[in-house]
Design a protein around this motif. Structure first.
Motif, PDB file in Angstrom:
ATOM      1  N   ASP A 367      -2.770  20.207  14.437  1.00  0.00           N
ATOM      2  CA  ASP A 367      -3.476  19.455  15.308  1.00  0.00           C
ATOM      3  C   ASP A 367      -4.307  18.244  14.890  1.00  0.00           C
ATOM      4  O   ASP A 367      -4.346  17.443  15.502  1.00  0.00           O
ATOM      5  CB  ASP A 367      -4.536  20.193  16.146  1.00  0.00           C
ATOM      6  CG  ASP A 367      -4.160  21.622  16.811  1.00  0.00           C
ATOM      7  OD1 ASP A 367      -3.083  21.527  16.890  1.00  0.00           O
ATOM      8  OD2 ASP A 367      -5.138  22.585  17.159  1.00  0.00           O
ATOM      9  N   GLN A 368      -4.444  18.350  13.524  1.00  0.00           N
ATOM     10  CA  GLN A 368      -4.999  16.760  12.918  1.00  0.00           C
ATOM     11  C   GLN A 368      -4.188  16.498  11.792  1.00  0.00           C
ATOM     12  O   GLN A 368      -4.703  17.146  10.651  1.00  0.00           O
ATOM     13  CB  GLN A 368      -6.702  17.068  12.599  1.00  0.00           C
ATOM     14  CG  GLN A 368      -7.504  17.382  13.761  1.00  0.00           C
ATOM     15  CD  GLN A 368      -8.670  17.671  13.253  1.00  0.00           C
ATOM     16  OE1 GLN A 368      -9.178  19.123  13.225  1.00  0.00           O
ATOM     17  NE2 GLN A 368      -9.761  16.791  13.097  1.00  0.00           N
ATOM     18  N   PRO A 369      -3.027  16.181  11.918  1.00  0.00           N
ATOM     19  CA  PRO A 369      -2.077  15.989  10.740  1.00  0.00           C
ATOM     20  C   PRO A 369      -2.468  15.107   9.690  1.00  0.00           C
ATOM     21  O   PRO A 369      -2.124  15.031   8.369  1.00  0.00           O
ATOM     22  CB  PRO A 369      -1.141  15.149  11.411  1.00  0.00           C
ATOM     23  CG  PRO A 369      -1.153  15.423  12.928  1.00  0.00           C
ATOM     24  CD  PRO A 369      -2.525  15.680  13.068  1.00  0.00           C
ATOM     25  N   ASP A 370      -3.753  14.252   9.784  1.00  0.00           N
ATOM     26  CA  ASP A 370      -4.219  13.493   8.968  1.00  0.00           C
ATOM     27  C   ASP A 370      -5.619  13.741   8.319  1.00  0.00           C
ATOM     28  O   ASP A 370      -6.341  12.936   7.642  1.00  0.00           O
ATOM     29  CB  ASP A 370      -4.377  11.857   9.614  1.00  0.00           C
ATOM     30  CG  ASP A 370      -3.056  11.329   9.674  1.00  0.00           C
ATOM     31  OD1 ASP A 370      -2.125  11.656   9.100  1.00  0.00           O
ATOM     32  OD2 ASP A 370      -2.891  10.873  10.945  1.00  0.00           O
ATOM     33  N   LEU A 371      -5.892  15.053   8.893  1.00  0.00           N
ATOM     34  CA  LEU A 371      -7.441  15.586   8.467  1.00  0.00           C
ATOM     35  C   LEU A 371      -7.368  15.578   6.847  1.00  0.00           C
ATOM     36  O   LEU A 371      -8.230  15.211   6.132  1.00  0.00           O
ATOM     37  CB  LEU A 371      -7.551  16.816   8.978  1.00  0.00           C
ATOM     38  CG  LEU A 371      -8.857  17.278   8.849  1.00  0.00           C
ATOM     39  CD1 LEU A 371     -10.167  16.959   8.948  1.00  0.00           C
ATOM     40  CD2 LEU A 371      -8.976  19.098   9.274  1.00  0.00           C
ATOM     41  N   PHE A 372      -6.254  16.465   6.481  1.00  0.00           N
ATOM     42  CA  PHE A 372      -6.353  16.788   4.906  1.00  0.00           C
ATOM     43  C   PHE A 372      -5.310  15.735   4.194  1.00  0.00           C
ATOM     44  O   PHE A 372      -4.570  15.277   4.670  1.00  0.00           O
ATOM     45  CB  PHE A 372      -5.830  18.292   4.563  1.00  0.00           C
ATOM     46  CG  PHE A 372      -6.748  19.140   5.168  1.00  0.00           C
ATOM     47  CD1 PHE A 372      -8.126  19.554   4.729  1.00  0.00           C
ATOM     48  CD2 PHE A 372      -6.220  20.151   6.354  1.00  0.00           C
ATOM     49  CE1 PHE A 372      -8.814  20.815   5.224  1.00  0.00           C
ATOM     50  CE2 PHE A 372      -7.043  21.139   6.784  1.00  0.00           C
ATOM     51  CZ  PHE A 372      -8.358  21.338   6.227  1.00  0.00           C
ATOM     52  N   THR A 373      -5.973  15.442   2.891  1.00  0.00           N
ATOM     53  CA  THR A 373      -5.047  14.778   2.002  1.00  0.00           C
ATOM     54  C   THR A 373      -4.201  15.687   1.315  1.00  0.00           C
ATOM     55  O   THR A 373      -4.354  16.827   1.467  1.00  0.00           O
ATOM     56  CB  THR A 373      -6.138  14.097   1.138  1.00  0.00           C
ATOM     57  OG1 THR A 373      -6.602  14.904   0.294  1.00  0.00           O
ATOM     58  CG2 THR A 373      -7.121  12.962   1.690  1.00  0.00           C
ATOM     59  N   GLU A 374      -3.407  15.041   0.507  1.00  0.00           N
ATOM     60  CA  GLU A 374      -2.251  15.921  -0.153  1.00  0.00           C
ATOM     61  C   GLU A 374      -3.278  17.015  -0.997  1.00  0.00           C
ATOM     62  O   GLU A 374      -2.918  17.975  -1.351  1.00  0.00           O
ATOM     63  CB  GLU A 374      -1.507  15.133  -0.819  1.00  0.00           C
ATOM     64  CG  GLU A 374      -0.575  15.676  -1.938  1.00  0.00           C
ATOM     65  CD  GLU A 374       0.330  14.759  -2.679  1.00  0.00           C
ATOM     66  OE1 GLU A 374       0.584  13.623  -2.218  1.00  0.00           O
ATOM     67  OE2 GLU A 374       0.892  15.207  -3.601  1.00  0.00           O
ATOM     68  N   LYS A 375      -4.299  16.257  -1.616  1.00  0.00           N
ATOM     69  CA  LYS A 375      -5.044  17.103  -2.836  1.00  0.00           C
ATOM     70  C   LYS A 375      -5.874  18.183  -1.869  1.00  0.00           C
ATOM     71  O   LYS A 375      -5.918  19.457  -2.539  1.00  0.00           O
ATOM     72  CB  LYS A 375      -6.234  16.047  -3.253  1.00  0.00           C
ATOM     73  CG  LYS A 375      -7.080  16.521  -4.427  1.00  0.00           C
ATOM     74  CD  LYS A 375      -7.961  15.523  -4.732  1.00  0.00           C
ATOM     75  CE  LYS A 375      -8.938  16.310  -5.883  1.00  0.00           C
ATOM     76  NZ  LYS A 375     -10.096  15.474  -6.418  1.00  0.00           N
ATOM     77  N   HIS A 376      -6.361  17.876  -0.730  1.00  0.00           N
ATOM     78  CA  HIS A 376      -6.875  18.981   0.203  1.00  0.00           C
ATOM     79  C   HIS A 376      -5.831  20.238   0.291  1.00  0.00           C
ATOM     80  O   HIS A 376      -6.287  21.256   0.189  1.00  0.00           O
ATOM     81  CB  HIS A 376      -7.227  18.581   1.413  1.00  0.00           C
ATOM     82  CG  HIS A 376      -8.661  17.795   1.308  1.00  0.00           C
ATOM     83  ND1 HIS A 376      -8.834  16.393   1.723  1.00  0.00           N
ATOM     84  CD2 HIS A 376     -10.076  18.064   0.753  1.00  0.00           C
ATOM     85  CE1 HIS A 376      -9.796  16.012   1.733  1.00  0.00           C
ATOM     86  NE2 HIS A 376     -10.662  16.891   0.872  1.00  0.00           N
ATOM     87  N   LEU A 377      -4.782  19.686   0.768  1.00  0.00           N
ATOM     88  CA  LEU A 377      -3.537  20.919   0.915  1.00  0.00           C
ATOM     89  C   LEU A 377      -3.168  21.482  -0.057  1.00  0.00           C
ATOM     90  O   LEU A 377      -3.082  22.782  -0.191  1.00  0.00           O
ATOM     91  CB  LEU A 377      -2.608  20.107   1.547  1.00  0.00           C
ATOM     92  CG  LEU A 377      -2.458  19.554   3.091  1.00  0.00           C
ATOM     93  CD1 LEU A 377      -1.401  18.739   3.305  1.00  0.00           C
ATOM     94  CD2 LEU A 377      -2.834  20.520   4.007  1.00  0.00           C
TER      95      LEU A 377
END
Lengths: 653, 119
Positions: A367-377
């Motif tokens: 739903d929020q493709p830009d919520l997480f950064t690569e680091k978060h994911l």
């Protein structure tokens, strides 16, 4: 032809000895037993001593009246001939002999003269009486043996259960923090549900449309447009410091539950009450069985999970990826902690908690493709991967302790083995099984009179202690092996092992009668492996979806296939265990990535979703896919294989 | 002199069957015949005879019926059946072999052998 007269005589004799005639004859015998013989004697004009002796002999024969009369006539004729021959009365009396002895000889020989049908009937009656007597004696032996038996309760299973958590200090245990959060949340939640109740007019107006779901009704999803969202937000703000504490507690090594069969009710200042386990009754014989053990932290952990997931959803909505990640990680930590408690039920709750966190994560990513950064994911993937092996197992350790505790309270202990002795079922054991079967409602704590009377007759049929334990152990081991083998084991392996052990116990009267302990305690075991397989599949798909989204963040597009993500973003390509030998499936359609499994029909339907109106569970039952017995997996109505896939990403609404 | 109980149990029925093989007889006649013709060796009272007759009747070796005698009294007459004749022949053969064996051993004198056969 030569047998014809014999048969005719036998038939006529049988008619003559019919029950009605026999009854009449019996009454006549009782009334006129000696009458005919006495009439013959009195009409013979014999000297009194001889007449008296003949009377005594005939009376003591206790034969039928006609037989007595015949004997009397013969003895009279003999005595008269002797008198005519000049014999003295004393000589004749001597010749007649002792009445008791002579009567016995007459009785024996006269009975031999009776018809074979009578003798056959006598033998039948005698055999019947002997059989009844034998059965009564057997019952008496069993009655004494059963009612003098009692269980030997020597093993403190509760202490063994608590030993794991005793190794940790209080500071290493998370449950007190979770309890504080749960105690604060419970009244707030109650008020929100009261707010959510439809007004009385709703019921009076025969309204067909239900009111829209409220914020607490959708909880733990974050729904800012739902009714009473502001009230829910306010409640969450009130307990925010405690949620922060819970996030910290999820890092602790153990949940630290204390298990006991005794408890006291704790009333908190805000009106919430809960059962607090207290040290159990020290006398093992008086202590309740382990099935009555309190699992105080189970409901609490589910509530805390929902709060953490809601907090993550709320943080995501507020574009706060750090807090969202922390709260999801906390839920995963909680799943790990509850999993370590190692009951079957806590293992299943851990699986459910992990699933709840994974579902929330997938929804956020989608739903929020830009919520997480690569680091978060990457961090999220590591947390999920780290928690999964512990929550995906099905720990039977505490279940075995449960079972052993019930065994020691149901059976005697013959002392033949330190951990697996043999024994027989006891009156106390029957009472306990009755309480378990009735869920402890309205069943006596002590054996009833019916148990004491009927129990002895069933004991030869009931499986002994060792047979019961061995069969249970085989059932536990077969499920553990099934989990190790994978879902394909739900085919022939399951049929050859678990089904063979448990089918009769669960589905036949004879099996339930022979194995009452297994029937009361083990029926749900076969289903539990399906939860493990589904959890593993869901986790693998979640990790694949996270890897694909990292790729999207890096490149701006979806990967061509999931294989291209290995090994950099995905250590290995997960298998599609619905279609053995193939990997998890993916495709991109209309710019949307789909990650899915083949589903119960076992073939790739190009990410075809379960049609609306069908039960979504139909696409995700491994037991149904691999033809497990009819009692495992989806219900009969849902057993037909669905021409659809199990789509994990994008998450279903 | 009377026989031992066990010997009597074996010899008595054969003796009765032998007596009845010649003519039908009633109970008192049998008692008298056994007493007089065996010099008291096989004498038996009513208490022994009649149960024995009942047993033989039960086995079908003899049969009986009540009839009025010349004296006007009722008497029960016993007679041998076909099965009884066969049994008697078999018993006589057995007794003969037994007597022969005892004679050979010198237990019985040749004369006693002849008497034992009740021929």
């Amino acid at each position: 032809m030569s047998d014809q007269p014999t048969i005719t005589r036998a038939w006529s004799w049988s008619v003559a000895r019919s029950p009605i005639l026999n009854t009449w004859r019996w009454i006549d015998n009782q009334v006129h037993r000696q009458a005919r013989a006495n009439a013959a004697i009195s009409g013979a004009d014999l000297p009194a001593p001889i007449a008296k002796r003949i009377g005594a002999i005939t009376r003591k024969t206790r034969l039928w009246p006609s037989e007595r009369a015949d004997i009397a006539r013969e003895l009279i004729a003999h005595a008269q001939d002797a008198l005519d021959a000049g014999r003295e009365t004393d000589d004749i009396l001597t010749s007649l002999g002792d009445p008791k002895t002579v009567a016995k000889l007459f009785r024996r020989s006269a009975k031999r003269k009776r018809h074979w049908v009578w003798r056959a009937r006598q033998r039948t009656v005698q055999a019947f009486i002997a059989t009844i007597a034998l059965l009564i004696m057997l019952y008496a032996v069993l009655f004494i043996r059963f009612n003098t038996s009692s269980p030997t309760i020597e093993r403190d299973v509760l202490a063994e259960l608590n030993a794991r958590n005793d190794r940790f200090t209080q500071d290493e245990k998370a449950n007190t923090v979770y309890r504080e959060l749960w105690v604060a949340w419970t009244p707030l939640q109650r008020e929100l549900y009261i707010l959510d109740d439809p007004p009385p007019e709703h019921f009076e107006s025969n309204a067909t449309d239900d009111p829209p779901p409220s914020a607490i009704g959708l909880f733990p999803r974050y729904a800012p447009d739902a009714p009473f969202h502001a009230e829910l937000t306010q409640a969450m703000d009130e307990i925010a410091p405690l949620i922060e504490l819970a996030r910290c507690a999820s890092e602790l090594p153990t949940l630290g539950s204390y298990y006991s069969t005794s408890s006291e009710t704790v009333e908190t200042p805000n009106g919430t009450s809960y059962d607090q386990p207290i040290p159990p009754e020290p006398n093992l014989e008086k202590r309740a069985d382990l099935i009555a053990v309190i699992l105080p932290d189970l409901g609490m952990t589910r509530a805390c999970t929902n709060l953490l997931v809601y907090d993550a959803n709320r943080a995501a909505a507020a574009s706060d990826p750090d807090r969202a990640l922390d709260s999801l990680s906390a839920a995963l930590g909680l799943a790990r902690q509850i999993s370590d408690e190692s009951f079957l039920i806590t293992s299943l709750v851990a699986i459910a908690i992990q699933g709840s966190a994974e579902d929330a994560a997938l929804r956020m990513i989608h739903d929020q493709p830009d919520l997480f950064t690569e680091k978060h994911l990457a961090a999220l993937a590591h947390r999920i991967a780290a928690a999964a092996p512990r929550t995906r197992r099905l720990d039977m350790g505490s279940e075995r302790l449960f079972f052993d505790d019930i065994l020691q309270r149901v059976y005697t202990d013959d002392g033949s083995h330190p951990t697996n002795p043999d024994g027989r079922i006891t009156p106390d054991g029957y009472a306990l099984l009755g309480r378990i079967s009735s869920m402890y409602m309205g069943v006596s704590d002590t054996p009833t009179a019916a148990t004491r009377l009927a129990g002895p007759m069933t004991t030869p049929l009931i499986a002994g202690r060792r047979e019961t334990r061995d069969r249970a152990e085989r059932a536990y081991a077969s499920i553990e092996t099934l989990i190790a083998r994978g879902p394909e084991g739900y085919g022939q392996f399951f049929e050859d092992h678990y089904q063979r052990i448990m089918y009769n116990v669960e589905y036949t009267t004879g099996g339930r009668l022979r194995h009452p302990v297994l029937a009361a305690l083990l029926p749900a075991l076969g289903r539990s492996a399906d939860s493990v397989f589904a959890a593993e599949a869901r986790t693998n798909a979640t990790l694949a979806a996270i890897a694909a989204n990292i790729h999207r963040l890096r490149t701006g597009s979806w990967p061509a296939d999931l294989a291209s993500l290995t090994p950099e973003l995905l250590p290995e390509l997960p298998a599609d265990r619905f279609e053995p030998g193939t990997p998890i499936k993916s495709l991109v359609r209309d710019g949307q990535l789909f990650i899915y499994y083949a589903g119960t029909d076992g073939d790739d339907d190009q990410a075809r979703a379960v049609p609306e109106g069908e039960n979504p569970q139909r696409a995700r039952h491994f037991a149904g896919r691999f033809h497990a017995g009819s009692h495992i997996g989806p219900s009969d109505g849902d057993r037909t294989k669905l021409d659809a896939d199990w789509i994990l990403y994008p998450p279903a609404d | 002199m009377k026989l031992e109980r066990e010997l009597m149990r074996g010899a008595g029925p054969t003796a009765v069957l032998q007596l009845l093989s010649r003519r039908e007889m009633y109970g008192y006649q049998l008692v008298e015949a056994l007493d007089q013709r065996t010099q008291g060796v096989l004498a038996m009272g009513q208490s022994t005879l009649y149960p024995m007759l009942y047993n033989l009747e039960a086995k079908g070796l003899i049969e009986a019926d009540w009839r009025q005698a010349d004296s006007g009294r009722d008497r029960k007459y016993y007679r041998l059946t076909g099965k009884g004749k066969t049994k008697l022949e078999s018993d006589l053969e057995s007794w003969g072999r037994l007597a022969g064996a005892l004679t050979t051993l010198g237990v019985l004198a040749p004369k006693a052998h002849a008497q034992a056969a009740l021929a």
